[in-house]
Design a protein around this motif. Sequence first.
Motif, short mmCIF file in Angstrom:
data_model
loop_
_atom_site.label_atom_id
_atom_site.label_comp_id
_atom_site.label_asym_id
_atom_site.label_seq_id
_atom_site.Cartn_x
_atom_site.Cartn_y
_atom_site.Cartn_z
N ILE A 372 -30.68 40.57 -32.14
CA ILE A 372 -31.23 40.70 -30.89
C ILE A 372 -31.85 41.92 -30.86
N LEU A 373 -33.20 42.15 -30.70
CA LEU A 373 -33.76 43.30 -30.60
C LEU A 373 -34.65 43.65 -29.24
N ALA A 374 -34.70 44.82 -28.97
CA ALA A 374 -35.50 45.13 -27.63
C ALA A 374 -36.30 46.25 -28.20
N ILE A 375 -37.65 46.34 -27.87
CA ILE A 375 -38.60 47.35 -28.21
C ILE A 375 -39.25 47.55 -26.84
N GLU A 376 -39.90 48.81 -26.77
CA GLU A 376 -40.84 49.17 -25.66
C GLU A 376 -41.88 49.76 -26.31
N VAL A 377 -43.04 49.19 -25.91
CA VAL A 377 -44.24 49.29 -26.78
C VAL A 377 -45.59 49.76 -25.53
N GLN A 378 -46.37 50.82 -26.01
CA GLN A 378 -47.37 51.00 -25.27
C GLN A 378 -48.58 50.45 -25.81
N PHE A 379 -48.91 49.24 -25.47
CA PHE A 379 -50.07 48.44 -25.74
C PHE A 379 -51.37 49.38 -25.86
N GLY A 380 -51.41 50.16 -24.94
CA GLY A 380 -52.59 50.96 -24.62
C GLY A 380 -52.89 52.13 -25.53
N ILE A 381 -51.80 52.19 -26.59
CA ILE A 381 -52.12 53.30 -27.64
C ILE A 381 -52.09 52.52 -28.91
N ARG A 382 -53.18 52.71 -29.64
CA ARG A 382 -53.25 52.14 -30.86
C ARG A 382 -52.18 52.37 -31.88
N ASP A 383 -52.01 53.68 -32.13
CA ASP A 383 -50.93 53.91 -33.17
C ASP A 383 -49.79 53.33 -32.75
N ALA A 384 -49.24 53.29 -31.50
CA ALA A 384 -47.88 52.68 -31.29
C ALA A 384 -48.03 51.24 -31.75
N VAL A 385 -49.00 50.71 -31.32
CA VAL A 385 -48.86 49.04 -31.61
C VAL A 385 -48.82 48.80 -33.12
N LYS A 386 -49.48 49.66 -33.86
CA LYS A 386 -49.59 49.37 -35.22
C LYS A 386 -48.44 49.69 -35.86
N LYS A 387 -47.33 50.36 -35.30
CA LYS A 387 -46.06 50.84 -35.97
C LYS A 387 -45.00 49.46 -35.48
N VAL A 388 -45.24 48.57 -34.65
CA VAL A 388 -44.53 47.27 -34.39
C VAL A 388 -44.24 46.32 -35.68
N PRO A 389 -45.32 46.17 -36.36
CA PRO A 389 -45.01 45.02 -37.59
C PRO A 389 -43.93 45.94 -38.44
N GLY A 390 -43.91 47.13 -38.69
CA GLY A 390 -42.99 47.92 -39.75
C GLY A 390 -41.65 47.61 -39.18
N PHE A 391 -41.56 47.89 -37.85
CA PHE A 391 -40.10 47.67 -37.19
C PHE A 391 -39.77 46.45 -37.40
N LEU A 392 -40.43 45.46 -37.03
CA LEU A 392 -39.95 43.88 -37.21
C LEU A 392 -39.63 43.54 -38.46
N ARG A 393 -40.22 44.07 -39.50
CA ARG A 393 -39.85 43.64 -41.05
C ARG A 393 -38.51 44.26 -41.19
N CYS A 394 -38.08 45.13 -40.38
CA CYS A 394 -36.52 45.64 -40.86
C CYS A 394 -35.51 44.81 -40.37
N PHE A 395 -35.88 43.74 -39.73
CA PHE A 395 -35.02 42.85 -39.20
C PHE A 395 -35.12 41.25 -39.59
N PRO A 396 -35.01 40.91 -40.55
CA PRO A 396 -35.37 39.71 -41.33
C PRO A 396 -34.73 38.38 -40.52
N ASN A 397 -33.70 38.64 -39.90
CA ASN A 397 -32.84 37.52 -39.27
C ASN A 397 -32.94 37.39 -37.96
N LEU A 398 -33.87 38.16 -37.40
CA LEU A 398 -34.06 38.41 -35.79
C LEU A 398 -34.30 37.05 -35.29
N GLU A 399 -33.46 36.81 -34.02
CA GLU A 399 -33.42 35.43 -33.42
C GLU A 399 -34.13 35.64 -31.82
#
Length: 566
Positions: A372-399
Amino acid sequence: MDDPQVLIGVYRSVSMSEMCDSMKQKGDDPETLDLGTNMPLLVYGYLPHPPVSTTPALPLPAAVWVHDGVDRISRLPDVVLVNILSRLPAKDAARTAALASRWRPLWRTAPLALVDSHLLPDGGASGPFTIRDPSPRAVTAAVSRILAAHPGPFRCVHLTRTIMQEHRAEMTRWLDILVAKGVQELVFVNRPWPIDLRLPASLFSCASLTRLYLGIWRLPDSTAVPRRARFPNLRELGLCMNVMEDRDLAFMLERSPVLEILVIMGSQSQVRLRLISQSLRCVQLGHTYLEDIDVVDAPSLERLFLWDTILTGELTPPRMSSTRNHSSRLNIGRAPNLRMLGYLHPGGQELGITNSVIVAGSKESIVPSVQILAIEVQFGIRDAVKKVPGFLRCFPNLETLHVHSSSISEEPTGKVNLKFWQEGGPIKCVLQSLKKVFFNEFQGSKSEVAFLKFIAERGRVLEQMAVVVARECFSLGGNVNAKLKPLTSAKWNNKACKLELFKSPHDDVGGPAYSVEKACDFEFADPFDLNYHYKPERISQLEKPIWRAVECLFLPSKVVLLLLLA
């Protein structure tokens, strides 16, 4: 105190009169100072509720009363009567001595439950005082009498209503009595001012403690505490709005060998936390000046919460600040049982993972245990959104993934479209394990829709997607149906996935819903779940038009849409 001190930043104090003079020179109204100086009282919202109450939970039905004049309660064995008394507020338990000679010695043998707010005329119903309210001297005197009269042990003692600066002698005597008579649960809050009063080191001699919450203190200098001091039975530690140095915090953790729950809320100073513990199961950090967190070796750690943390060098929460500011770092080493993590801030927080595995000839840093993972994202800031895939790849068994879409206080810095997600490479958890996605405070941006569409098209085992729509999508005359329409063109990977639409109960896009109490309670399987915090709000007036329009859009794609009404 005549001229209380105000702590500004870290370890820098000015007097109240100096602040008032400065505000007058700038043309500001000094009366508004109370709003800021009362902020330390937020600590009361993080304290555990006393196990005893002045308000009956349930009235007894009339049928249980037998009006024959026989005192059946007094005929109960002493062990039962003592158990009853230990569940009463101290004042009520003491009053039972007036019932009959049978009751007179019992109060002194019952484990004491002393909550100083219960000694107020209204039993504490009016809530915490403001900073400028005088210290309730009658309550302070009553606490002294009760602690001296009762031989112990003390089941729980909550002391939160005394301005300790004005009663230093009593404060020192209280701690000596609590140590000598064995208190199990202690909530000890200094009513400011000053808000950095040094906590007496005698507290570290209290080996009987199982639960300890400290509020608005400066922790004792660990170099002045006897090296043999320890908390051998302490299982829950809460530090709220305190001034503490790294070595002092480390000292407390090292001296708590069976500690399971650590709560740090509203620190006055920067926090650098290094976790080496065989027993810790849950760690919460909130409203905290966060430098670095190193999870070095925590084999029992199951939950790690970072809620509304304040990055070093900033005075506003991460969701209101630019990603160009200084980033804090979360390092995860050995935590094989870490199941729950959040809220992380891609773009405003660096994630370091010591554990690495070899995948397809390359080394990847992952935390395979997180479900279980919770993230807070500023979708109006491009650099913030571009970091999301890297974060998600760290948790391969996320449900389960919780996403909170944060508002920003500046101009948007670009959008991230679906092409970005499609060309970014596979994300293992999205493809293979992600079953639930909760998207909170959807504001209708194209970046948000692109993210949701990507999850819908890639999620092979996705069972549920819940979207909580921000009120501004309705109040500004926006067409919610039009904003969500791109999802209808998505080729949902799992045609049986259920899409749920909620209307946010909040007028403004604020921080995520959160409860310190629920996060510590392991009976709550997912404390990020909004159903634990509030019920979905009824969509008034617009519910039928929205239902008909969205129904036409989603049914052809075989995706079930549910508008959950309160």
